[in-house]
Design a protein around this motif. Structure first.
Motif, mmCIF file in Angstrom:
data_model
loop_
_atom_site.group_PDB
_atom_site.id
_atom_site.type_symbol
_atom_site.label_atom_id
_atom_site.label_comp_id
_atom_site.label_asym_id
_atom_site.label_seq_id
_atom_site.Cartn_x
_atom_site.Cartn_y
_atom_site.Cartn_z
ATOM 1 N N LEU A 184 1.272 -0.998 -0.242
ATOM 2 C CA LEU A 184 0.205 -0.219 -0.104
ATOM 3 C C LEU A 184 1.174 1.813 -0.238
ATOM 4 O O LEU A 184 2.168 1.138 0.559
ATOM 5 C CB LEU A 184 -1.063 0.129 1.044
ATOM 6 N N SER A 185 0.920 2.172 -0.831
ATOM 7 C CA SER A 185 1.451 3.344 -0.941
ATOM 8 C C SER A 185 0.595 5.160 -0.456
ATOM 9 O O SER A 185 -0.203 4.891 -1.088
ATOM 10 C CB SER A 185 2.245 3.544 -2.659
ATOM 11 N N VAL A 186 0.987 5.331 0.605
ATOM 12 C CA VAL A 186 0.156 6.711 0.606
ATOM 13 C C VAL A 186 1.142 7.917 1.115
ATOM 14 O O VAL A 186 1.736 7.863 0.777
ATOM 15 C CB VAL A 186 -0.820 6.355 2.247
ATOM 16 N N ARG A 201 -2.072 11.457 4.779
ATOM 17 C CA ARG A 201 -3.754 11.186 4.438
ATOM 18 C C ARG A 201 -3.859 9.819 5.214
ATOM 19 O O ARG A 201 -2.382 9.301 5.775
ATOM 20 C CB ARG A 201 -3.596 10.804 3.337
ATOM 21 N N SER A 248 -3.624 5.737 6.054
ATOM 22 C CA SER A 248 -3.551 4.550 5.892
ATOM 23 C C SER A 248 -4.783 3.214 6.337
ATOM 24 O O SER A 248 -5.165 3.981 7.215
ATOM 25 C CB SER A 248 -2.569 4.210 6.068
ATOM 26 N N LEU A 302 -5.180 0.178 6.166
ATOM 27 C CA LEU A 302 -4.609 -1.950 5.874
ATOM 28 C C LEU A 302 -5.579 -2.741 6.646
ATOM 29 O O LEU A 302 -6.666 -2.505 7.331
ATOM 30 C CB LEU A 302 -3.230 -1.765 7.243
ATOM 31 N N HIS A 322 -6.496 1.927 10.878
ATOM 32 C CA HIS A 322 -6.384 3.171 10.368
ATOM 33 C C HIS A 322 -5.874 4.173 10.392
ATOM 34 O O HIS A 322 -5.332 4.310 12.314
ATOM 35 C CB HIS A 322 -7.787 3.564 9.883
ATOM 36 N N SER A 368 -1.029 9.556 7.789
ATOM 37 C CA SER A 368 -0.106 8.595 7.862
ATOM 38 C C SER A 368 1.223 9.718 7.847
ATOM 39 O O SER A 368 1.470 10.855 7.247
ATOM 40 C CB SER A 368 -0.157 8.556 6.655
ATOM 41 N N ASP A 374 6.250 5.468 9.377
ATOM 42 C CA ASP A 374 5.236 4.337 10.004
ATOM 43 C C ASP A 374 5.123 3.434 8.424
ATOM 44 O O ASP A 374 5.493 2.448 8.276
ATOM 45 C CB ASP A 374 3.763 5.020 9.320
ATOM 46 N N SER A 375 5.590 3.609 7.475
ATOM 47 C CA SER A 375 6.607 2.740 6.071
ATOM 48 C C SER A 375 7.589 1.216 7.152
ATOM 49 O O SER A 375 8.100 1.770 7.921
ATOM 50 C CB SER A 375 7.640 3.676 5.462
ATOM 51 N N LEU A 404 3.444 -1.663 4.057
ATOM 52 C CA LEU A 404 2.956 -0.281 3.715
ATOM 53 C C LEU A 404 3.972 1.217 3.725
ATOM 54 O O LEU A 404 5.137 1.348 4.079
ATOM 55 C CB LEU A 404 2.100 1.207 5.195
ATOM 56 N N VAL A 462 4.854 5.710 2.853
ATOM 57 C CA VAL A 462 4.740 6.771 3.475
ATOM 58 C C VAL A 462 5.162 7.716 2.523
ATOM 59 O O VAL A 462 6.318 8.075 3.085
ATOM 60 C CB VAL A 462 4.444 7.471 4.266
#
Lengths: 115, 114
Positions: free
Chosen positions: A11-13, A17, A19, A21, A76, A80, A84-85, A111, A113
């Motif tokens: 997932l890329s955010v 914004r 996130s 999952l 959630h 982000s 958090d990556s 993830l 970010v």
């Protein structure tokens, strides 16, 4: 038989914004759910958990939602941040009896970010 | 939470040899577990380390291959015996305190078998 599934491998955010999952499970005996974050070369770090008697649990930027009828939970992260990556794992357990403490993990979602 | 350390942090071993991994916790815990994460895979429970008695193994894992000891409430070892390249994984211990539902994990031991 994969009892806990995270169907999105990645997932890329954008920073700031939300996130989201997702995690699905098949074993209706699961009554406790956890999310872990894992950085490379480190062990999983506990983030947040939820008991099956609840449908929402919140801790700072992290909120976990549980939909028992759909056997679905989501994490959630708002807002982000680049820190958090990581890889996020969903895990489930059955309380009590001989299964106490045994965690069944999903495959993980990476993830990313972006600043 | 708990402070959990593992030794070694990583190792490269030859096929057919054995490696013992140690897990030390900073305080007494009720339960200790050993997990494996194979490359690109999720975490899988190997066994529950029982204090003063034989470990409880999950399906697909046997004592001869993964002997486990837990002599007290703060320490456990996992041995990976007669290693093959398929045993290359990250091995993690985790702990659970009495009256709680949250497991905390050690930093892991990255094992490569040549």
């Amino acid at each position: 038989d994969q009892q806990v599934k995270q169907n999105s491998p990645s997932l890329s955010v954008q920073e700031g914004r939300i996130s989201i999952l997702n995690c699905d499970y098949t074993n209706s005996m699961f009554d406790y759910f956890l999310w872990y974050k894992k950085y490379p070369a480190e062990g999983p770090t506990f983030l947040i958990s939820i008991s099956s008697i609840k449908d929402k649990n919140e801790d700072g930027r992290f909120t976990v939602f549980l939909n028992k009828s759909a056997k679905h939970l989501s994490l959630h992260i708002v807002p982000s941040q680049p820190g958090d990556s990581a890889v996020y794992f969903c895990a489930a357990s059955v309380g009590g009896g001989t299964s106490y403490g045994k965690l069944t993990f999903g495959q993980g979602t990476i993830l990313t970010v972006h600043p | 939470s708990a402070v959990i350390s593992q030794k070694p942090s990583r190792d490269i071993c030859q096929r057919g040899t054995s490696l013992t991994i140690q897990c030390q916790v900073d305080s007494q815990v009720t339960m200790m577990f050993w997990y494996r994460q194979q490359p690109g895979q999720s975490l899988t429970l190997i066994a529950t380390a029982n204090q003063g008695s034989e470990a409880t193994y999950e399906s697909g894992f046997v004592i001869d291959k993964f002997p486990i000891s837990r002599p007290n409430l703060t320490f456990s070892t996992l041995t990976v015996s007669n290693m093959s390249p398929e045993d290359s994984s990250i091995y993690l211990c985790s702990v659970l305190r009495g009256g709680t539902d949250t497991q905390y994990f050690g930093p892991g031991t990255r094992l490569t078998v040549l």
